[in-house]
Design a protein around this motif. Structure first.
Motif, short mmCIF file in Angstrom:
data_model
loop_
_atom_site.label_atom_id
_atom_site.label_comp_id
_atom_site.label_asym_id
_atom_site.label_seq_id
_atom_site.Cartn_x
_atom_site.Cartn_y
_atom_site.Cartn_z
N VAL A 232 1.12 -1.35 0.08
CA VAL A 232 0.09 0.09 0.09
C VAL A 232 1.07 1.35 0.06
CG1 VAL A 232 -1.70 1.47 1.19
CG2 VAL A 232 -1.85 -1.24 1.31
N ASP A 233 0.70 2.20 -1.12
CA ASP A 233 1.59 3.38 -0.85
C ASP A 233 1.21 4.40 0.40
OD1 ASP A 233 -0.09 5.96 -1.89
OD2 ASP A 233 -0.88 4.23 -3.14
N PRO A 234 2.05 5.18 0.65
CA PRO A 234 1.79 5.85 1.99
C PRO A 234 0.54 6.88 1.96
CG PRO A 234 4.33 5.94 1.32
CD PRO A 234 3.47 5.24 0.18
N ASP A 235 0.23 7.59 0.71
CA ASP A 235 -0.99 8.52 0.43
C ASP A 235 -2.10 7.59 0.64
OD1 ASP A 235 1.03 10.66 0.43
OD2 ASP A 235 0.75 10.75 -2.10
N THR A 236 -2.06 6.57 0.07
CA THR A 236 -3.45 5.72 0.10
C THR A 236 -3.80 5.08 1.70
OG1 THR A 236 -2.91 5.05 -2.15
CG2 THR A 236 -4.62 3.72 -0.83
N PHE A 237 -2.46 5.05 2.12
CA PHE A 237 -2.67 4.50 3.89
C PHE A 237 -3.28 5.63 4.53
CE2 PHE A 237 -1.18 3.81 8.20
CZ PHE A 237 -1.29 2.70 8.24
N LEU A 238 -2.82 6.84 4.36
CA LEU A 238 -3.23 7.96 5.09
C LEU A 238 -4.71 8.45 4.71
CD1 LEU A 238 0.00 10.25 5.26
CD2 LEU A 238 -0.80 8.83 7.10
N ALA A 239 -5.05 8.25 3.51
CA ALA A 239 -6.32 8.49 3.08
C ALA A 239 -7.31 7.66 3.78
CB ALA A 239 -6.46 8.47 1.36
N GLY A 240 -6.90 6.14 3.69
CA GLY A 240 -7.85 5.39 4.26
C GLY A 240 -7.71 5.59 5.87
N TYR A 241 -6.88 6.01 6.31
CA TYR A 241 -6.80 6.28 8.06
C TYR A 241 -7.71 7.56 8.35
CZ TYR A 241 -5.45 7.79 12.55
OH TYR A 241 -5.47 8.31 13.92
N ALA B 237 -9.87 -3.86 6.52
CA ALA B 237 -10.62 -4.25 5.30
C ALA B 237 -10.20 -3.20 4.11
CB ALA B 237 -12.10 -3.97 5.68
N PHE B 238 -10.05 -1.93 4.54
CA PHE B 238 -9.53 -0.95 3.34
C PHE B 238 -8.22 -1.60 2.75
CE2 PHE B 238 -6.92 2.59 2.64
CZ PHE B 238 -7.50 3.29 1.71
#
Length: 400
Positions: A257-266, A281-282
């Motif tokens: 998972v790329d960092p930006d996607t991780f933070l967006a999901g958080y 799940a995300f």
């Protein structure tokens, strides 16, 4: 009195759709719905279960729900409670994974801020109600305050566990000599034989050490996924926010998972009700290589909660026998008072300090507290009120 698995599922489904505000707030919603409103269990029994779940790794609020489901409906009731509480947020997080590009920034959403202020009121109500029952005298009130101060001095899971241990030690050493009435607690009729409970605990350890070996041997990414999320649920104390660094270290550096996607999901996870552990799940849905999508979400979600099933089913039958011994009961009176202090510290930080910044914030939280405590509106009504009030106040610029 027992409940059907369907009845348990529907009750926890309502909680899963309305319990905003994080794990401490979830416990407030549980207490309001299951102790105060439905009287499924007493205040003291709820505190005993909560004390055990605070000692376990994993999501304390979800494990408390599993334990109550096990108490009310046996193993199927435990599954029903978990499914009802987890399904709404798991589906929402999977949907966010599919439509990540259209979500936008939710950090300044007025309705979300209103929900957070309702969570302040829910936790304040829980602390107030539990303090009157579990810390009503000078001895136990002192334990509660000491536990609160320890948690504030050590704002981590170590501080919470240390506070509970302090409560147990003081309770066993001091409370038997103090005139403290013993709160009546009914027996927990757990439908899990002790041999089965011991097997569940053995399976917990076997999976913890066996899944990494299986993943390395098979070379299958699905096994890697199951191992990663099982370890996250099995090794983290302190609940949802504490698991995030471990998940980040597990899925971002390998490139899943790329960092930006991780933070967006958080960020999206903060906007939904239910357990924060459904962030898995995300991550399972967006990670690459496959399996991802709905299958990856399913593997990650089941894996991160699997250890909780094994621990609750394995420890609760032994806990029921232990907690009725006189010395253990004295220790539990101290632990229950310490739990009040832990919740009080959590009410201050991160809930109060992270949410109440202005007079308008304080005012909306105070109104929510009034509706809950004096007008005795059901929490879901206050949740709806908080969302609309927050949205309206933001539109008028009151929240800045």
């Amino acid at each position: 009195m027992r409940s059907s698995p369907l009845g348990i599922f529907l009750v926890f489904l309502k909680l899963g759709c309305t319990s905003f505000g994080g794990p401490i707030a979830h416990l407030g919603y549980f207490r309001a719905e299951l102790v105060a409103r439905r009287q499924w269990l007493t205040e003291a029994t709820f505190a005993d279960i909560l004390a055990l779940c605070q000692f376990m790794p994993g999501p304390a609020s979800s494990q408390t729900g599993m334990a109550i489901g096990l108490l009310r409906g046996g193993p199927l009731g435990m599954v029903a409670a978990w499914l009802g509480f987890t399904l709404p947020s798991a589906l929402l997080m999977t949907g966010f994974a599919y439509w990540i590009g259209t979500l936008g920034d939710l950090s300044d959403a007025g309705w979300l801020h209103g929900l957070k202020l309702v969570a302040v009121a829910v936790v304040a109500q829980a602390v107030w109600g539990m303090a009157r029952t579990l810390a009503p005298d000078p001895a136990r009130a002192t334990v509660a305050v000491a536990a609160c101060l320890l948690c504030l001095a050590m704002p981590s899971s170590a501080g919470q566990i240390g506070a509970i241990i302090l409560g147990a030690v003081v309770g066993a050493a001091v409370l038997p000599r103090v005139s403290v009435p013993c709160v009546e607690t009914e027996a927990l009729h757990i439908r899990v034989p002790r041999a089965v409970a011991a097997s569940l605990l053995a399976l917990f350890v076997l999976l913890l050490f066996g899944l990494p070996w299986l993943a390395a041997l098979s070379g299958n990414h699905a096994a890697d996924l199951a191992d990663t999320f099982y370890r996250a649920g099995a090794l983290v104390f302190g609940g949802g926010h504490v698991v995030l660094p471990l998940l980040q270290a597990s899925v971002v550096p390998p490139g899943w998972v790329d960092p930006d996607t991780f933070l967006a999901g958080y960020g999206a996870a903060q906007a939904i009700p239910g357990p924060l552990f459904t962030f898995a799940a995300f991550l399972g849905a967006v990670e690459d290589p496959g399996p991802n999508g709905w299958l990856g979400a399913l593997i990650a979600t089941v894996s991160i909660f699997a250890s909780s099933f094994l621990l609750v089913g394995g420890l609760l039958p032994f806990w029921d026998g232990l907690r009725h011994r006189p010395n253990v009961r004295a220790a539990l009176r101290g632990v229950n008072a310490a739990v009040v202090g832990v919740l009080l510290a959590a009410l201050f930080t991160p809930i109060w300090t992270g949410t109440v910044h202005t007079a308008a914030d304080f005012g909306l939280g105070l109104v929510a507290f009034l509706l809950l405590v004096l007008w005795k509106l059901p929490p879901w009504c206050v949740v709806v009120f908080g969302a609309f009030a927050g949205w309206d106040m933001a539109a008028m610029g009151i929240f800045g």
